[in-house]
Write a protein that holds these residues in place. Structure first.
Motif, PDB file in Angstrom:
ATOM      1  N   ALA A 180       5.069  21.228   0.856  1.00  0.00           N
ATOM      2  CA  ALA A 180       4.974  20.127   1.816  1.00  0.00           C
ATOM      3  C   ALA A 180       4.712  18.835   1.067  1.00  0.00           C
ATOM      4  N   SER A 181       5.276  17.752   1.558  1.00  0.00           N
ATOM      5  CA  SER A 181       5.015  16.442   0.978  1.00  0.00           C
ATOM      6  C   SER A 181       4.944  15.419   2.097  1.00  0.00           C
ATOM      7  N   GLY A 182       4.213  14.358   1.851  1.00  0.00           N
ATOM      8  CA  GLY A 182       4.100  13.285   2.832  1.00  0.00           C
ATOM      9  C   GLY A 182       3.869  11.958   2.147  1.00  0.00           C
ATOM     10  N   ARG A 183       4.270  10.880   2.833  1.00  0.00           N
ATOM     11  CA  ARG A 183       4.102   9.555   2.249  1.00  0.00           C
ATOM     12  C   ARG A 183       3.909   8.523   3.348  1.00  0.00           C
ATOM     13  N   TYR A 184       2.975   7.602   3.091  1.00  0.00           N
ATOM     14  CA  TYR A 184       2.820   6.400   3.911  1.00  0.00           C
ATOM     15  C   TYR A 184       2.999   5.202   2.989  1.00  0.00           C
ATOM     16  N   TYR A 215       0.845  -1.187   0.000  1.00  0.00           N
ATOM     17  CA  TYR A 215       0.000   0.000   0.000  1.00  0.00           C
ATOM     18  C   TYR A 215       0.882   1.239   0.000  1.00  0.00           C
ATOM     19  N   ASN A 216       0.396   2.281  -0.682  1.00  0.00           N
ATOM     20  CA  ASN A 216       1.145   3.539  -0.690  1.00  0.00           C
ATOM     21  C   ASN A 216       0.174   4.700  -0.854  1.00  0.00           C
ATOM     22  N   LEU A 217       0.369   5.743  -0.066  1.00  0.00           N
ATOM     23  CA  LEU A 217      -0.404   6.976  -0.168  1.00  0.00           C
ATOM     24  C   LEU A 217       0.561   8.135   0.011  1.00  0.00           C
ATOM     25  N   GLN A 218       0.545   9.066  -0.947  1.00  0.00           N
ATOM     26  CA  GLN A 218       1.446  10.206  -0.832  1.00  0.00           C
ATOM     27  C   GLN A 218       0.812  11.419  -1.480  1.00  0.00           C
ATOM     28  N   GLY A 219       1.338  12.585  -1.114  1.00  0.00           N
ATOM     29  CA  GLY A 219       0.800  13.808  -1.668  1.00  0.00           C
ATOM     30  C   GLY A 219       1.736  14.973  -1.466  1.00  0.00           C
ATOM     31  N   THR A 220       1.495  16.032  -2.238  1.00  0.00           N
ATOM     32  CA  THR A 220       2.253  17.273  -2.099  1.00  0.00           C
ATOM     33  C   THR A 220       1.285  18.446  -2.137  1.00  0.00           C
ATOM     34  N   LEU A 221       1.682  19.524  -1.478  1.00  0.00           N
ATOM     35  CA  LEU A 221       0.896  20.757  -1.471  1.00  0.00           C
ATOM     36  C   LEU A 221       1.869  21.916  -1.389  1.00  0.00           C
TER      37      LEU A 221
END
Length: 897
Positions: free
Chosen positions: A281-285, A260-266
């Motif tokens: 900002a960026s984040g990832r699981y 599983y992977n979830l990521q995003g940037t703003l």
């Protein structure tokens, strides 16, 4: 120095750094000449601006202009002059530490034609000022490749073999973020793996490198992260998938092994603050169950002594999850087949970064960036394949905080100030609480015999450590003349290293041994590093020279024994402070309008990874050379040495670049590396005659080879990159512990050059990108590598020859498909990534008797019959960890604004 806060002069020193420091190696330069298109004469006073930035300049009397300090990226250049038509040059790519030449011809304005002329700049396929081997990879390329993390991109570069740069040992590479080191000095590895969605540009130096880069012997990886954009940008991405393989007899995988992977940037401007403050900002699981599975047959608390005590298998009783069984082959097979599968190399990771940029006026820029990563994982331990709860779990979290201030003094001189704090915390244990009632005595690990999986028990040690590094850098960058770009700087790193390891002893009240025992070790040290450098980049029409010199100072803050027959006695002293000076020189000479050769030379020093300085801090020697459960992060009866000298590499390099037509570029580089003062071990004996080892500067080696790069720029729907590496990497030892391990095995330590463990003679990487990046993209990465060395068993090779055999070749193909759509002002991307497309069993480790992972003759020499455990011999000699990952398929969706 023992603590920064204990000595006020270092506090003042830090304040000085904060006021005047700069972090280098994160910007590029733009130069050119502007002429009248009709007369060919240079135009003075032309305004040259980098659009949507504060960078600009005016041409001199001859029409020359120069702009320094531009962050890497792709820009539009605007040239404007009274009575002439404006000229816009788009797609101008700026790279770290490189000079981009853009010459412009302005046409006189007319009443009928007064709009600006727009031309598209082509990225040159050779770099006139390249004085050593390096590569730059931008965000646009990274987004179109089947890669998951920073390491995947780095390993695609020529000269890099599975993290080893041109034959160097692991831990000899400096990893940087925006010019700030992010290595954990304990291990030499990167403290944080920067996520690819936060990367603006990646710069990989595998050859010689400038004096501004220190504490590295093999290479530099410099990541520049994205700044906040001027308009709001949002992206969200998710994917899922699994491993699909027909080799279930090796991997024991269930039907679904989820990933599983979830990521995003703003990013964008901060509300209510206009365009002066922006953020990214960026984040990832990410959760990956891995591809190696165990069978949950036994629990650590199970007690089955009959496997070793009773000769006749049918008369043995054993315990499995608290239930008592009488051994039969049918019972054993049924228990293994019916048991639940448990992941043994799974990983769960959270990561993110936030970068805030404040521009109060055009000459000042303030950045604050924080990066965070938290990872929990398991590593496969073959002994526990039927008792997975008995193996270690690993936990690590890291954070990096950086505050920087950029100030432009003039068009030719700028300054930054930067202070950085790095923290990383690592833990390894079976149960978090060493008073946990589930811990059982280590003798349970001995219930089963040789060639049998553990039928009970668990690993016994707790290992915890953390590293704190406070860093400040000082540089000054000035274009003192048109031909000389001068950089000079200072650097300070104050470290704090803490470690505590101990063996759990469940049968005692305290549960751990006293600190005077080899089973309990703890330390806290405050080493200090200082450095200074000066370098000059001299750029002439027919010659570019990079010359510099670096000074390094190291105070290890430890202790060393003076009596090696009684190392843990009271006769101890402080280690010596070391100083080193390392010159660097690189030359680039154009041989045509589209070609150049370069020559470079340098001395590179690196303080040893700090784990070698402080191992076994009380210098405790155990009369027993082995135990049921050894320390997990060190070798028993080896002591550290805070007096280790810096390791040294001398590098020579010769290369040629040539652009062929408009579409192709080729480069060829030959190199030689001489390695000295590498870490090894020296054997000692106590008064009682107990043998032990101490880390010592004794190992040596050499590497020679060549790299060949061929690039076809994107046109007619495809782009291609091919690189080939040939190298010979030899030394007297691959592992610093080799001499001591040979002593324990009764072997003669090698005193001649032998292939190092990562001596891959031939490697080819290919990356093919097809399609339109705005519509449909198909990209393929293919790799081929010849087999690395291995040690043949003594039954096969007489006399025993270290690394006398070669493993099978490695072949791997990865595929990426991405389809982009637009709907209601949103962009959508549907993508598929397939790693190891053909599900090839690449053999990374092999059995010493056959040189293969697929079979061994060891069962023939195991005495016949069934092992003293639940498994068969054939089951025991199936090693899933000897192979690379099987086919992995990921399907995902990305939405962007």
């Amino acid at each position: 120095m023992r603590s920064l806060l204990q000595n006020t002069r270092y506090v003042y020193f830090l304040i000085f750094f904060f006021i005047t420091s700069i972090h280098a190696g994160t910007t590029g330069k733009l130069v050119g000449n502007i002429i009248d298109a009709s007369t060919g004469e240079g135009l003075p006073g032309v305004n040259v601006m980098v659009e949507n930035t504060s960078f600009g300049a005016a041409t001199d009397l001859d029409g020359n202009y120069l702009i320094i300090g531009i962050p890497p990226g792709t820009y539009t250049i605007l040239a404007s002059y009274i009575s002439y038509r404006d000229m816009r040059v788009t797609e101008v790519e700026i790279n770290i530490d490189k000079t981009r030449h853009i010459d412009i011809e302005l046409q006189p304005a007319t009443l009928e034609l007064d709009e600006a002329i727009v031309i598209v700049a082509e990225r040159p396929l050779f770099k006139k000022d390249l004085t050593s081997t390096e590569s730059s990879v931008g965000k646009d390329v990274i987004e179109t490749l089947p890669v998951e993390n920073l390491d995947d991109v780095v390993n695609l570069q020529a000269g890099v073999v599975e993290g080893h740069f041109r034959g160097g040992r692991s831990g000899e590479v400096m990893y940087m973020v925006n010019g700030i080191p992010m290595n954990d000095v304990y291990s030499g590895q990167a403290a944080i793996n920067v996520e690819t969605n936060a990367i603006q540009e990646l710069n990989v130096i595998s050859g010689t490198f400038n004096a501004e880069y220190g504490q590295a012997m093999s290479g530099v990886v410099n990541v520049v992260t994205k700044d906040g954009p001027s308009n709001y940008e949002l992206s969200l991405s998710t994917y899922g998938g699994s491993y699909f393989t027909s080799n279930e007899n090796i991997f024991w995988n269930p039907d679904i092994t989820p990933v599983y992977n979830l990521q995003g940037t703003l990013g964008g401007p901060v509300p209510f603050l206009g365009n002066k403050v922006s953020f990214f900002a960026s984040g990832r699981y990410n959760y990956d169950t891995g591809f190696i599975y165990a069978k949950d047959v036994f629990a650590p608390s199970d007690h089955s002594p009959d496997f070793n005590l009773v000769e006749i298998p049918e008369e043995r009783d054993f315990m499995a999850h608290g239930n008592i069984y009488q051994f039969t082959e049918e019972t054993a097979a049924q228990l293994i087949n019916d048991a639940d599968e448990v992941a043994m190399n799974d990983s769960k990771q959270y990561s993110g970064n936030l970068k805030v940029t404040f521009k109060p006026i055009n000459t000042d820029k303030i950045n604050y960036e924080v990066m965070y990563q938290n990872r929990n994982w398991h590593e496969y331990e073959h002994q526990f394949r039927l008792n997975p709860d008995g193996s270690y779990q690993y936990k690590q979290w890291s954070a990096i905080n950086t505050l920087s201030w950029n100030h432009v003094f003039s068009a030719t001189t700028f300054m930054d100030a930067a202070v950085n704090y790095l923290y990383t915390d690592f833990k390894q244990y079976v149960y978090d609480d060493f008073f946990d009632s589930r811990y059982v005595v280590k003798e349970r690990l001995q219930d089963a015999g040789a060639n049998a999986f553990a039928t009970g028990g668990q690993q016994m040690w707790h290992f915890k450590r953390n590293t704190r590094t406070l860093l400040a850098k000082v540089d000054l960058t000035s274009q003192v003349t048109r031909n000389h770009l001068l950089k000079l700087g200072l650097e300070m790193k104050q470290h704090r290293l803490w470690m505590h390891e101990f063996e759990v002893i469940p049968q005692t009240e305290s549960r751990i041994a006293p600190l005077t025992s080899f089973q309990n070790n703890r330390y806290k040290h405050h080493p200090l590093e200082l450095a200074a450098f000066v370098q000059d980049k001299m750029e002439y029409e027919d010659l570019v020279i990079n010359a510099g010199v670096r000074f390094d100072y190291f105070d290890p803050d430890g202790k060393i024994p003076n009596d090696f027959e009684n190392p843990d006695g009271p006769d101890q002293d402080k280690p010596e402070i070391s100083y080193k000076i390392s010159p660097r020189l690189g030359l680039a000479y154009p041989i045509s309008a589209t070609g150049a050769i370069h020559v470079s030379y340098g001395h590179f020093f690196q303080a040893p990874n700090f784990l070698y300085l402080y191992t076994n801090p009380e210098f405790d020697i155990d009369p027993l050379q082995s135990s049921v459960s050894d320390p997990p992060q060190s070798t028993k009866n080896i002591i550290g040495n805070a007096n280790l000298k810096p390791q040294q590499t001398t590098i020579y390099e010769l290369g040629i670049q040539q652009q062929i037509g408009d579409l192709y570029g080729i480069s060829l580089t030959v190199f030689f590396k001489d390695l000295r003062n590498l870490i090894g071990t020296k054997i000692y004996s106590t008064q009682e005659g107990f043998r032990y080892a101490r880390y010592f500067n004794r190992d040596y080696g050499f590497i020679r080879g060549l790299t060949l790069d061929i690039e076809k720029r994107y046109s007619q729907g495809f782009a291609l990159n091919l690189d080939y590496t040939y190298q010979i990497a030899k030394g007297n030892a691959s592992d610093p512990n080799t001499a001591f391990l040979d002593e324990q095995a009764g072997k003669q330590t090698v005193t001649q050059f032998v292939p190092l463990n990562w001596d891959r003679r031939h490697q080819i990487n290919g990356a093919l990108r097809l399609g339109n990046p705005k519509n449909l993209v198909v990209s393929v990465i293919a790799r081929y590598g010849t087999g690395m060395p291995y040690n043949p068993s003594q039954r096969i090779s007489q006399p025993d020859i270290e690394n006398g055999g070669r493993k099978p070749d490695i072949i791997n193909v990865d595929l990426y498909l991405n389809k982009k759509l637009m709907w209601r002002d949103l962009s959508y991307s549907v993508f598929i990534k397939i790693y190891n497309l053909f599900d090839r069993l690449n053999e990374q480790e092999v059995f010493g008797d056959t040189g293969r992972a697929t079979y061994t003759t060891e069962p023939l020499y195991a005495g016949g019959g069934r092992p003293r455990g639940l498994n068969t011999l054939d089951q025991y000699y199936v090693r899933p960890n000897y192979y690379s990952a099987p086919r992995r398929v990921l399907i995902g969706l990305e939405i962007g604004l």
